[in-house]
Design a protein around this motif. Sequence first.
Motif, short mmCIF file in Angstrom:
data_model
loop_
_atom_site.label_atom_id
_atom_site.label_comp_id
_atom_site.label_asym_id
_atom_site.label_seq_id
_atom_site.Cartn_x
_atom_site.Cartn_y
_atom_site.Cartn_z
N ILE A 6 15.68 -16.99 7.05
CA ILE A 6 16.61 -17.24 5.95
C ILE A 6 15.87 -17.94 4.82
O ILE A 6 15.46 -19.09 4.94
CB ILE A 6 17.82 -18.09 6.41
CG1 ILE A 6 18.53 -17.39 7.57
CG2 ILE A 6 18.79 -18.31 5.24
CD1 ILE A 6 19.62 -18.22 8.21
N SER A 9 17.75 -21.56 2.73
CA SER A 9 18.78 -21.96 3.71
C SER A 9 19.58 -23.17 3.28
O SER A 9 20.66 -23.42 3.81
CB SER A 9 18.13 -22.24 5.08
OG SER A 9 17.27 -23.38 5.01
N GLY A 14 22.74 -19.61 1.77
CA GLY A 14 21.96 -19.93 2.97
C GLY A 14 22.74 -20.76 3.96
O GLY A 14 22.74 -20.50 5.17
N THR A 17 25.33 -18.64 5.55
CA THR A 17 24.71 -17.75 6.54
C THR A 17 24.54 -18.48 7.87
O THR A 17 24.79 -17.92 8.95
CB THR A 17 23.34 -17.26 6.04
OG1 THR A 17 23.52 -16.54 4.81
CG2 THR A 17 22.67 -16.35 7.06
#
Length: 382
Positions: A6, A9, A14, A17
């Motif tokens: 990622i 992040s 991010g 996610t």
Amino acid sequence: MKKLIILGSTGSIGSQTLDVVRSLKEEFEVVGLTGYRNIPLLLRQIKEFMPKIVVVKDEEKARELKDNIGSNVEILTGKEGLKEIVRYEADMVVVALEGIAGLVPTVEAIKQGKSIALATKEVLVTAGEIVMNLVKEKKIEFLPIDSEHSAILQCLRGNKEKDVSSLILTASGGPFRGKKKEELKNVTVEEALRHPNWKMGKKITIDSATLMNKGFEVIEARWFFDIPLDKIRVVVHPQSIIHSMVEYVDGSVIAQLSVPDMRIAIQYALNYPNRRYVEGVNFLDFYSLGQLTFERPDFETFKCLSLAYHAAKLGGTMPTVLNAADEVAVSLFLQNKISFLEISEIIEEALSHHKNMQNPTLDDIISVDLETRERIMKKYMR
């Protein structure tokens, strides 16, 4: 388990996610993370997800991180670190970096044959032809995280490409929908950051307020779905329930609806072509929705949208100038060095002074990006 890297992040996408990964922990392993300045958040992410490799801004940030984690995590820095991390063993790279910083590592990840889940608009805005030609050559999955492009991807499934009449991108209209130029002369940074529907980073929130975000999405859609620019339309939809639509040659329109929650688009990209429920995501309640309304975008007041179409039509390095000028102008606005309306003025001036270069290389794009930034900064940072 699908192994993920990622990029970005600690940013909004991010972090969301990682929310998806947290909810679907049996299906994903995070092997790489990158942050920039937010070391405390990156440290918490490292302790929770235990990646093998991380990238931070510079050696100073690396030392700050090393003091708090064990030696079993490899720490890299800077642009070279971003290129190196995507070479690490993984199935998919989530690109959620801010700005053109995502371009080079995305290209490198594609060369390595990794699937891409793309949230960084600037990758296709500045180098769409280069990137998509490489995607075709490497035959990788290249999937959108933007809610609008995710919606289009879903609306296209099961239908023939030749039957598509147009793509319709929806826009919330941002915090200044319905206002005219005269009313926007004195808007503050705080007012521009009050997006009515979405929680996003500062840069993308300002781009939403100017409608440049939608202009970038038009350019992205042109490359993502290999469709002519004149077949991509924008419709203002204040409720942000319909995320985009596809119109077909028989007059049918297929739309994708959901609550405005980026985790829906993220999980779709990570699990494509399957779907998974992410904990905390709400379902639509049609009984309480009320009306869904639609309006024409105001190209005169929100000139950034028309500038994006203009740059896309010219092609070459013009979209690179568009993006670089926008990044600098938004930064200047966030620092209270220019007014809200000056954002579009700076971009228009940059486009008008640029000598376009057709079929640019990656080096050409990076060079034009840097030159554009330096020219604007020299003028406004005296």
